[in-house]
Design an enzyme around this catalytic site. Structure first.
Site, PDB file in Angstrom:
ATOM      1  N   LYS A  11      -6.721  12.374  38.076  1.00  0.00           N
ATOM      2  CA  LYS A  11      -7.196  13.083  39.529  1.00  0.00           C
ATOM      3  C   LYS A  11      -7.693  12.678  39.922  1.00  0.00           C
ATOM      4  CE  LYS A  11      -8.378  17.458  36.620  1.00  0.00           C
ATOM      5  NZ  LYS A  11      -7.200  16.464  35.209  1.00  0.00           N
ATOM      6  N   ILE A  12      -8.995  12.456  39.806  1.00  0.00           N
ATOM      7  CA  ILE A  12      -9.857  11.701  40.049  1.00  0.00           C
ATOM      8  C   ILE A  12      -9.294  10.286  40.725  1.00  0.00           C
ATOM      9  CG2 ILE A  12     -12.149   9.970  39.449  1.00  0.00           C
ATOM     10  CD1 ILE A  12     -13.154  12.464  37.940  1.00  0.00           C
ATOM     11  N   THR A  50     -17.442   4.745  36.954  1.00  0.00           N
ATOM     12  CA  THR A  50     -17.241   6.424  37.494  1.00  0.00           C
ATOM     13  C   THR A  50     -17.343   6.873  36.454  1.00  0.00           C
ATOM     14  OG1 THR A  50     -16.055   6.435  38.592  1.00  0.00           O
ATOM     15  CG2 THR A  50     -18.436   6.106  39.831  1.00  0.00           C
ATOM     16  N   SER A  51     -16.884   6.917  34.918  1.00  0.00           N
ATOM     17  CA  SER A  51     -16.105   7.317  34.021  1.00  0.00           C
ATOM     18  C   SER A  51     -16.720   7.885  32.402  1.00  0.00           C
ATOM     19  CB  SER A  51     -14.938   6.976  33.458  1.00  0.00           C
ATOM     20  OG  SER A  51     -14.412   7.936  33.000  1.00  0.00           O
ATOM     21  N   ARG A  52     -17.061   6.591  32.161  1.00  0.00           N
ATOM     22  CA  ARG A  52     -17.988   6.881  30.985  1.00  0.00           C
ATOM     23  C   ARG A  52     -18.608   5.199  30.446  1.00  0.00           C
ATOM     24  NH1 ARG A  52     -18.399  11.734  31.687  1.00  0.00           N
ATOM     25  NH2 ARG A  52     -17.817  13.351  30.627  1.00  0.00           N
ATOM     26  N   ASP A  85     -21.937   4.274  36.873  1.00  0.00           N
ATOM     27  CA  ASP A  85     -22.375   5.745  37.612  1.00  0.00           C
ATOM     28  C   ASP A  85     -22.828   6.491  36.126  1.00  0.00           C
ATOM     29  OD1 ASP A  85     -23.782   7.944  39.216  1.00  0.00           O
ATOM     30  OD2 ASP A  85     -21.694   9.002  38.014  1.00  0.00           O
ATOM     31  N   GLU A  94     -27.428   6.141  28.041  1.00  0.00           N
ATOM     32  CA  GLU A  94     -27.464   6.608  28.692  1.00  0.00           C
ATOM     33  C   GLU A  94     -28.115   7.666  28.398  1.00  0.00           C
ATOM     34  OE1 GLU A  94     -24.097   7.379  31.460  1.00  0.00           O
ATOM     35  OE2 GLU A  94     -24.195   9.437  30.689  1.00  0.00           O
ATOM     36  N   HIS A 135     -25.233   8.906  36.632  1.00  0.00           N
ATOM     37  CA  HIS A 135     -24.492   9.745  36.230  1.00  0.00           C
ATOM     38  C   HIS A 135     -24.110  11.064  37.147  1.00  0.00           C
ATOM     39  CE1 HIS A 135     -21.431  11.069  32.354  1.00  0.00           C
ATOM     40  NE2 HIS A 135     -20.634  11.576  33.811  1.00  0.00           N
ATOM     41  N   PHE A 145     -20.691  13.716  39.878  1.00  0.00           N
ATOM     42  CA  PHE A 145     -20.419  14.911  39.876  1.00  0.00           C
ATOM     43  C   PHE A 145     -21.192  15.892  41.027  1.00  0.00           C
ATOM     44  CE2 PHE A 145     -23.872  17.787  38.221  1.00  0.00           C
ATOM     45  CZ  PHE A 145     -24.343  16.568  37.402  1.00  0.00           C
TER      46      PHE A 145
HETATM   47  P1  NAI Z   1      -7.532  12.912  33.840  1.00  0.00           P
HETATM   48  O1  NAI Z   1      -7.208  13.721  32.575  1.00  0.00           O
HETATM   49  O2  NAI Z   1      -7.121  13.630  35.478  1.00  0.00           O
HETATM   50  O3  NAI Z   1      -7.300  11.554  34.336  1.00  0.00           O
HETATM   51  C1  NAI Z   1      -7.521  10.300  33.417  1.00  0.00           C
HETATM   52  C2  NAI Z   1      -5.984  10.100  33.256  1.00  0.00           C
HETATM   53  O4  NAI Z   1      -6.636   8.933  32.053  1.00  0.00           O
HETATM   54  C3  NAI Z   1      -5.319  10.523  32.753  1.00  0.00           C
HETATM   55  O5  NAI Z   1      -3.973  10.374  33.512  1.00  0.00           O
HETATM   56  C4  NAI Z   1      -4.349   9.764  31.289  1.00  0.00           C
HETATM   57  O6  NAI Z   1      -3.553   9.443  31.311  1.00  0.00           O
HETATM   58  C5  NAI Z   1      -5.529   8.123  31.272  1.00  0.00           C
HETATM   59  N1  NAI Z   1      -5.819   7.734  30.687  1.00  0.00           N
HETATM   60  C6  NAI Z   1      -5.967   8.074  28.866  1.00  0.00           C
HETATM   61  N2  NAI Z   1      -5.980   7.432  27.985  1.00  0.00           N
HETATM   62  C7  NAI Z   1      -5.643   5.784  29.259  1.00  0.00           C
HETATM   63  C8  NAI Z   1      -4.966   4.922  28.619  1.00  0.00           C
HETATM   64  N3  NAI Z   1      -6.324   4.345  27.245  1.00  0.00           N
HETATM   65  N4  NAI Z   1      -5.422   3.678  29.281  1.00  0.00           N
HETATM   66  C9  NAI Z   1      -5.027   4.150  30.311  1.00  0.00           C
HETATM   67  N5  NAI Z   1      -5.452   5.059  31.747  1.00  0.00           N
HETATM   68  C10 NAI Z   1      -5.478   6.122  29.993  1.00  0.00           C
HETATM   69  O7  NAI Z   1      -9.374  13.015  33.825  1.00  0.00           O
HETATM   70  P2  NAI Z   1     -10.630  12.901  35.439  1.00  0.00           P
HETATM   71  O8  NAI Z   1     -10.843  14.055  36.530  1.00  0.00           O
HETATM   72  O9  NAI Z   1      -9.333  12.289  37.030  1.00  0.00           O
HETATM   73  O10 NAI Z   1     -11.585  12.422  35.259  1.00  0.00           O
HETATM   74  C11 NAI Z   1     -11.628  10.971  34.567  1.00  0.00           C
HETATM   75  C12 NAI Z   1     -12.621  10.775  33.701  1.00  0.00           C
HETATM   76  O11 NAI Z   1     -13.804  11.174  34.142  1.00  0.00           O
HETATM   77  C13 NAI Z   1     -12.928  11.629  33.038  1.00  0.00           C
HETATM   78  O12 NAI Z   1     -12.861  11.810  31.774  1.00  0.00           O
HETATM   79  C14 NAI Z   1     -14.454  11.235  32.922  1.00  0.00           C
HETATM   80  O13 NAI Z   1     -15.033  10.733  31.768  1.00  0.00           O
HETATM   81  C15 NAI Z   1     -14.761  10.916  33.614  1.00  0.00           C
HETATM   82  N6  NAI Z   1     -16.148  11.586  35.222  1.00  0.00           N
HETATM   83  C16 NAI Z   1     -17.004  11.393  34.997  1.00  0.00           C
HETATM   84  C17 NAI Z   1     -18.383  12.673  36.455  1.00  0.00           C
HETATM   85  C18 NAI Z   1     -18.926  11.534  36.762  1.00  0.00           C
HETATM   86  O14 NAI Z   1     -20.359  12.520  37.005  1.00  0.00           O
HETATM   87  N7  NAI Z   1     -19.354  10.115  36.911  1.00  0.00           N
HETATM   88  C19 NAI Z   1     -17.669  13.702  36.316  1.00  0.00           C
HETATM   89  C20 NAI Z   1     -16.517  14.014  35.420  1.00  0.00           C
HETATM   90  C21 NAI Z   1     -15.312  13.201  35.052  1.00  0.00           C
END
Ligand code: NAI
Length: 344
Positions: A153-154, A228-230, A254, A259, A291, A294
């Site tokens: 999604k992101i 911005t992920s983890r 981020d 952290e 972080h 969001f």
């Molecule tokens: P999502 O589940 O929609 O997308 C994650 C994508 O990563 C999926 O398409 C999945 O197939 C792919 N993926 C899984 N394993 C992989 C790999 N080994 N190599 C490449 N791609 C892989 O999740 P969304 O909503 O897009 O969120 C992504 C991440 O953003 C979350 O897991 C979270 O860690 C982080 N996040 C950070 C926030 C912040 O405030 N900075 C807030 C919300 C989420």
């Protein structure tokens, strides 16, 4: 229903308080994070509500289970901090899969623009009436190649924003999607060809330290790295060496590996006991936000609404909670939700 709400911040409370009241749910807001030391605070509660830096490991889950806690309601998307395999059969786990993917994608772009156009430096200079431009030369994003790891999604929204800037999009994901202008490639090719690399995949055993010495070696000189992920997607020591060797041109973070005990707290009057973070922050081409990807009004409202809806669905018991997580998640052949309404 009584919920212990861990790691509560002032910006969390209004929406949860209102929705809790409207739905007959009593919420106790606690400053502390959920961990082995604080788990006793969940006594007499049927559910706990947790965020990204609460540590819900096997021991915490057992102690929640002993105390009769039946539900862990994550008010975030990522669930790497919860041992969902251990929770199976004991405590149900729900999360908020999407609250505003736009918030995080837009924050990633804000970081990128700030970095490449040196806005953070210009802001500080003009506040001191220093109107010199020396050292502020940036580069056009138009025509550059961005590599997106994790086109969910992101990642997809971030890619669309980048397309609006006239950038070329390379993406890597085990489940490629059909997005206009996205070219799905292997990780090595993405590392080799990208001017900017943005991480949007979840933290899993497979993705931990996805960015390490060897992957940095494959990248273009001067690459801009966005996370911005983890935090644990990046080996911080390798990142610092990559910046010192001038291989990495800039880093926008981020999130940070360690952290947990630092972000979301005010240490402005203290010495922070983390030399790697201190080194990163001291670097002129590193931007760290704590972080906050969001943190928009829309996202906070969606988080509260979805979390309370998850709790209500769980309470009613007879309906399928689409946001329940278990360690089989995504493995259709093991899924009993359709039959049972819940994961166990
Ligand atoms: P999502 O589940 O929609 O997308 C994650 C994508 O990563 C999926 O398409 C999945 O197939 C792919 N993926 C899984 N394993 C992989 C790999 N080994 N190599 C490449 N791609 C892989 O999740 P969304 O909503 O897009 O969120 C992504 C991440 O953003 C979350 O897991 C979270 O860690 C982080 N996040 C950070 C926030 C912040 O405030 N900075 C807030 C919300 C989420």
């Amino acid at each position: 229903m009584q919920i212990a709400f861990f790691d509560a911040k002032p910006y969390d409370i209004p929406a949860f308080e209102k929705l809790g009241r409207e739905n007959g749910i009593s919420i106790t807001f606690l400053d502390t994070k959920l961990n082995r030391d604080s788990v006793a605070l969940a006594a007499d509660c049927q559910a706990v509500c947790v965020f990204v830096n609460d540590r819900v490991d096997a021991e915490v889950i057992d102690r929640l289970h002993e105390r009769g806690v039946a539900l862990i309601a994550l008010r975030c998307a990522g669930y790497n901090n919860v041992d969902i395999k251990h929770a199976f059969g004991k405590v149900h786990v729900v999360h908020v899969p999407a609250y505003s993917p736009h918030a995080v994608a837009e924050h990633a772009m804000a970081l990128l623009l700030t970095s490449v156009r040196r806005i953070h430096k210009a802001y500080n200079r003009t506040r001191e009436f220093n109107f010199s431009l020396t050292g502020l030369t940036g580069f056009d994003l138009h025509g550059k190649t961005v590599g997106i790891v994790g086109a969910g999604k992101i990642g997809c929204i971030f890619g669309e924003i980048c397309r609006g800037f006239g950038m070329k999009i390379l993406a890597n994901d085990p489940y490629p999607v059909d997005m206009p202008g996205f070219a799905f490639v292997g990780l090595d090719e993405l590392f080799e060809k990208s001017d900017i690399i943005s991480l949007h995949c979840p933290l899993t055993a497979e993705t931990e330290h996805l960015i390490h010495r060897e992957s940095i070696r494959k990248m273009k000189k001067g690459v801009v790295l966005l996370n911005t992920s983890r935090g644990k997607l990046i080996d911080t020591e390798a990142l610092i060496d990559g910046i010192k060797e001038r291989k990495i041109g800039a880093a926008c973070l981020d999130v940070y590996e360690e952290e947990g005990n630092i972000f979301y707290n005010d240490f402005s009057g203290h010495i922070v006991d983390d030399d790697l973070l201190a080194r990163l922050i001291s670097m002129p081409n590193v931007i760290v936000t704590s972080h906050q990807g969001f943190l928009t009004e829309e996202a906070l409202q969606n988080i509260a609404e979805t979390t309370i809806r998850n709790v209500m669905t769980f309470l009613q018991g007879d309906r399928l909670c689409e946001n329940e997580l278990c360690y089989h998640c995504g493995k259709i052949e093991h899924c009993i939700r359709e039959r049972m309404g819940k994961c166990f």
